[in-house]
Write an enzyme that holds these catalytic residues in place. Structure first.
Site, PDB file in Angstrom:
ATOM      1  N   SER A   1       5.711   2.351   5.323  1.00  0.00           N
ATOM      2  CA  SER A   1       5.465   0.721   4.661  1.00  0.00           C
ATOM      3  C   SER A   1       5.857   0.050   6.008  1.00  0.00           C
ATOM      4  CB  SER A   1       5.685   0.522   3.496  1.00  0.00           C
ATOM      5  OG  SER A   1       4.739   0.818   2.575  1.00  0.00           O
TER       6      SER A   1
ATOM      7  N   HIS B   1       6.144  -6.337   0.472  1.00  0.00           N
ATOM      8  CA  HIS B   1       7.125  -5.486  -0.277  1.00  0.00           C
ATOM      9  C   HIS B   1       8.373  -4.699   0.172  1.00  0.00           C
ATOM     10  CE1 HIS B   1       4.665  -1.587   0.689  1.00  0.00           C
ATOM     11  NE2 HIS B   1       5.854  -1.182   0.637  1.00  0.00           N
TER      12      HIS B   1
ATOM     13  N   ASP C   1       0.100  -7.742   2.378  1.00  0.00           N
ATOM     14  CA  ASP C   1       1.304  -7.238   2.367  1.00  0.00           C
ATOM     15  C   ASP C   1       2.018  -7.394   3.511  1.00  0.00           C
ATOM     16  OD1 ASP C   1       3.346  -5.822   1.519  1.00  0.00           O
ATOM     17  OD2 ASP C   1       2.446  -4.289   0.717  1.00  0.00           O
TER      18      ASP C   1
HETATM   19  N1  ARG Z   1       2.437   2.103  -3.284  1.00  0.00           N
HETATM   20  C1  ARG Z   1       3.133   1.543  -2.166  1.00  0.00           C
HETATM   21  C2  ARG Z   1       4.370   2.386  -1.673  1.00  0.00           C
HETATM   22  O1  ARG Z   1       4.339   3.394  -2.116  1.00  0.00           O
HETATM   23  C3  ARG Z   1       3.187   0.090  -2.251  1.00  0.00           C
HETATM   24  C4  ARG Z   1       4.389  -0.348  -3.119  1.00  0.00           C
HETATM   25  C5  ARG Z   1       4.440  -1.797  -3.420  1.00  0.00           C
HETATM   26  N2  ARG Z   1       3.522  -2.392  -4.163  1.00  0.00           N
HETATM   27  C6  ARG Z   1       3.338  -2.443  -5.315  1.00  0.00           C
HETATM   28  N3  ARG Z   1       2.445  -3.090  -6.040  1.00  0.00           N
HETATM   29  N4  ARG Z   1       4.256  -1.822  -6.221  1.00  0.00           N
HETATM   30  O2  ARG Z   1       5.308   1.907  -1.501  1.00  0.00           O
HETATM   31  N1  ASP Z   2       3.841   2.042   0.121  1.00  0.00           N
HETATM   32  C1  ASP Z   2       4.505   3.296   0.836  1.00  0.00           C
HETATM   33  C2  ASP Z   2       5.809   2.841   1.393  1.00  0.00           C
HETATM   34  O1  ASP Z   2       6.369   1.832   0.922  1.00  0.00           O
HETATM   35  C3  ASP Z   2       3.761   3.884   1.793  1.00  0.00           C
HETATM   36  C4  ASP Z   2       2.838   4.884   1.157  1.00  0.00           C
HETATM   37  O2  ASP Z   2       3.019   5.546   0.376  1.00  0.00           O
HETATM   38  O3  ASP Z   2       1.613   4.776   1.663  1.00  0.00           O
HETATM   39  O4  ASP Z   2       6.321   3.224   2.141  1.00  0.00           O
END
Ligand code: ARG
Ligand code: ASP
Length: 724
Positions: free
Chosen positions: A657, A87, A225
């Site tokens: 991330s 991502h 990921d």
């Molecule tokens: N929740 C994670 C972060 O805050 C992953 C985001 C990317 N993945 C997604 N399906 N949106 O960035």
């Molecule tokens: N998904 C988040 C990021 O992209 C990491 C998290 O919030 O755990 O930085």
């Protein structure tokens, strides 16, 4: 059900201590790793390495950890190979995609170095070279400057001097002064800025983003990921613009890639670049966030989400960009909703109040009158700020809601600052900032969509209508409506005005924006016929007045806010990590399930059950076949299963991330990519019982590369022998 993970090793004298370990939290600065508390904790957890080794950013393993624009990453080969999240390379995939070759969907694998693709004009790899505490120089005598704006400017002048001295005669080095503990500590950070970044490999969407929005922030999880970049430099080894004869960067260190991974309750740590937390806010600030800011933000995010959804079937590239916007909005919306729910659910607000009391009690002791006065002043400043919070938020949001409007602001800002000597310009508008500004102007070309841009601006302007006209004096100015008629502005007026603006503007053309940015003069700004440029000129004076009000506030805060954070740190006996600020940090803890009788790992055998064949649960057929045949080779755990994702109690946040998850010897055992929603309120009050972070297991990454995508050459480059 397949066995979820192998049992922990028998006969481990520290297993019980690790199993019982309740992480107190802390995104530690490397220099804080010499605090005695860490040696004690490492001893108890049975970690071999000396935590003091983690205080040196120039030694392994920290030397291998790098920063991307808004993610973390690390070197995993002597030839500048960088591993991060799938991502985190979305933009690189998007800018290289065409309707015929959709890399966002199908992924990408460079078979040779010549096939690697540019990661986009704005992508960077930053390698830290030095951290220097400059607090004394930067803060000295600031209290003697009575005028808060002058005080803020003096601080800015000093940080600019530090930066200029640091960058002088060293092209490719980028320096920055970071603020910690609300201004108690200032650190000069020197980084090598690598600007030729290439995309090497990303698995398909159906592996890298398996589960998509449905599984985002959720556990159990089965997401691959991960993705790879390569950092390139000029033939002389120094950072250079992209060129065909650039060569791979040779990092001083790269991580060892584990092929055996970790087990339940093993020690793990993460070093990376967490973006922002608010743990040193006062109880009053947190209350305001809970009562007003989070709900307000959530409402806005829901409306933006609806805008994205409404354009998913739009013609041309709008639909693809609406999809990206929808996912990004959903991510933020869920996160903030999770923080709010978490703060309201348990006793976190009570704990916040107790910490606040403890901080004040420390300050209340004899001889600390200055702290008491400062904290009282801080509370008063906060209360004042809260009075205009909504009007300020609506204005800043609206003026930043459209890329075209932002481009017009940026060009105008540059034109004004350019007439000053370089050293006197506002940070962000000096000669050193022009290259990044050009890069983001170019990046905008690849990401801009007029339909979405207009819809988001319209939403922001219509929302501002809810304020009494006296609280939104900028709106008539922006729209070109006479102040006397400000009360007559309604949705129709906004709609008609925007129709005309988007029809007439030339700012969607990159060359027009670049010319304005690079050669704009104040005279040219004043005579521009572009509707966005004209709108900005109309609000410019008001905009600068508001900026000065914010500067005055910042000038007041910079004397008193550090006193609160320092009091909190002292009340905690020195063991307080500063709030996240996108600088290098270390967090350590254990592999830990959500509840004692639940597994900490997911395994590949669960994927076929979860798979529906439809996005986002549509794993590629070769993957499903290999899983069903249990062709896991050397990547299987001791029960013959292939671990996919696992949980830990580490202290991370957005920006972490792509961070390497390391074992007790500093080897790469996984990549951080998400948090469980139940624990995200830890950004405000850390709670080791609730916090869980989601990592992709290195064994799943290696298996996908080996068995599914045939990335043998990359495995070999990382020192792993392909086996399948
Ligand atoms: N929740 C994670 C972060 O805050 C992953 C985001 C990317 N993945 C997604 N399906 N949106 O960035
Ligand atoms: N998904 C988040 C990021 O992209 C990491 C998290 O919030 O755990 O930085």
């Amino acid at each position: 059900m397949p066995a979820a993970a192998p049992p922990a090793a028998p006969g481990d004298p520290h297993l019980e201590a690790r199993r019982a370990y309740l992480n107190p939290g802390g995104m530690w600065m490397p220099m804080q790793m010499t605090l005695p508390g860490h040696a004690e904790a490492f001893g108890k957890l049975g970690v071999d390495i000396d935590p003091r080794k983690l205080a040196d950013p120039l030694a392994a393993p920290l030397r291998a950890i790098v920063r991307l624009n808004s993610c973390s990453a690390s070197f995993v080969s002597p030839d500048g190979l960088v591993v991060t999240n799938h991502h985190c390379v979305q933009t690189a995939l998007q800018v290289n995609s065409t309707p015929e070759r959709n890399l966002v969907e199908h992924g990408f694998l460079a078979r040779s170095r010549a096939d690697e693709l540019p990661a986009g004009p704005a992508e960077r790899v930053y390698v830290a070279n030095a951290f220097t505490d400059v607090s004394a120089t930067v803060r000295e005598g600031l209290a003697l400057i009575a005028d808060p704006v002058a005080r803020k400017e003096e601080l800015e002048k000093r940080t600019k001097q530090q930066i200029a001295a640091c960058e002088k005669g060293r092209s490719g080095v980028r320096c920055n002064v970071a603020t910690y503990f609300r201004g108690d500590l200032y650190v000069l950070i020197e980084e090598l800025e690598i600007r030729d970044v290439r995309l090497v490999y990303a698995p398909s969407r159906s592996i890298g983003n398996y589960g998509g929005e449905v599984d985002n922030w959720r556990w159990p999880r089965h997401t691959g990921d991960f993705a790879f970049y390569r950092a390139y430099v000029g033939k002389d080894g120094a950072p250079a613009d992209r060129a065909a004869d650039n060569v791979p960067y040779k990092p001083a260190h790269h991580l060892t890639v584990s092929t055996t991974g970790v087990r339940p309750h093993d020690f793990v740590m993460i070093t990376g670049f967490p973006g922002r937390t608010t743990r040193t806010k006062t109880a009053l600030e947190v209350k305001h966030d809970v009562d007003w800011f989070y709900p307000y933000y959530i409402e806005l995010a829901k409306q933006r989400y609806a805008v994205a959804e409404a354009h998913l079937q739009a013609p041309g590239e709008t639909a693809i960009k609406a999809g990206v916007l929808k996912q990004r909005t959903q991510n933020g919306l869920e996160k903030v909703s999770g923080v709010l729910a978490g703060l309201k659910r348990g006793d976190l607000l009570q704990r916040k109040a107790l910490l606040d009391e403890r901080t004040r009690a420390w300050a209340g002791q004899a001889g600390r009158e200055a702290h008491v006065t400062a904290i009282a002043k801080l509370e008063q400043l906060i209360a004042d700020e809260q009075k205009t919070a909504r009007a300020d938020y609506d204005r800043s949001h609206a003026l930043g809601a459209s890329s075209l409007l932002s481009a017009a602001f940026s060009a105008t800002y540059w034109a004004h600052e350019r007439q000053k000597p370089d050293a006197a310009r506002r940070p962000g508008y000096q000669e050193r900032d022009l290259k990044p500004a050009i890069a983001s102007t170019k990046q905008m070309t690849k990401q801009f969509d007029a339909t979405l841009d207009r819809a988001l601006l319209q939403l922001a302007l219509v929302r501002a209508l809810a304020l009494p006209p006296a609280e939104r004096p900028w709106l008539p100015l922006l729209l070109g409506v006479r102040p006397a008629r400000a009360g007559s502005i309604d949705e129709t007026v906004i709609d008609k005005t925007l129709d005309a603006w988007y029809r007439e503007t030339t700012l969607a053309t990159e060359s027009v924006r670049l010319a304005l940015l690079q050669n704009g003069t104040r005279a040219r700004m004043a005579t521009s016929r572009d509707p966005f440029m004209r709108a900005v000129q109309r609000v410019w004076k008001l905009y600068k007045t508001e900026e000065e009000r914010a500067d005055a506030r910042a000038g007041e805060l910079l004397l008193v806010a550090p006193m609160y954070a320092a009091a909190m740190r002292e009340a905690l006996g020195g063991l307080l990590a500063p709030d996240a600020n996108s600088t290098l940090r270390i967090t350590y803890g254990t592999v830990k399930p959500r509840a004692p009788n639940e597994p900490s790992f997911t395994v590949a055998s669960q994927i076929p059950n979860k798979d529906t064949g439809k996005d986002p649960f549509d794993a590629p057929k070769p993957l499903l076949d290999a899983v069903k045949a249990k062709q896991f080779g050397p990547y299987a755990d001791t029960t013959g299963e292939l671990p996919v994702n696992f949980l830990s109690d580490l202290d991370t946040t957005g920006g972490n991330s792509g961070s390497a998850v390391l074992d007790g010897r500093g080897a790469l055992v996984g990549l951080n990519f998400d948090s469980t929603i139940e624990g995200v309120a830890s950004d405000v009050v850390f709670d080791g019982t609730m916090v869980r972070k989601i990592h992709v297991d290195v064994r799943y990454m290696l298996w996908v590369m080996d068995k599914v995508d045939g990335a043998d050459h990359l495995l070999e480059e990382m020192g792993v022998r392909p086996a399948l």
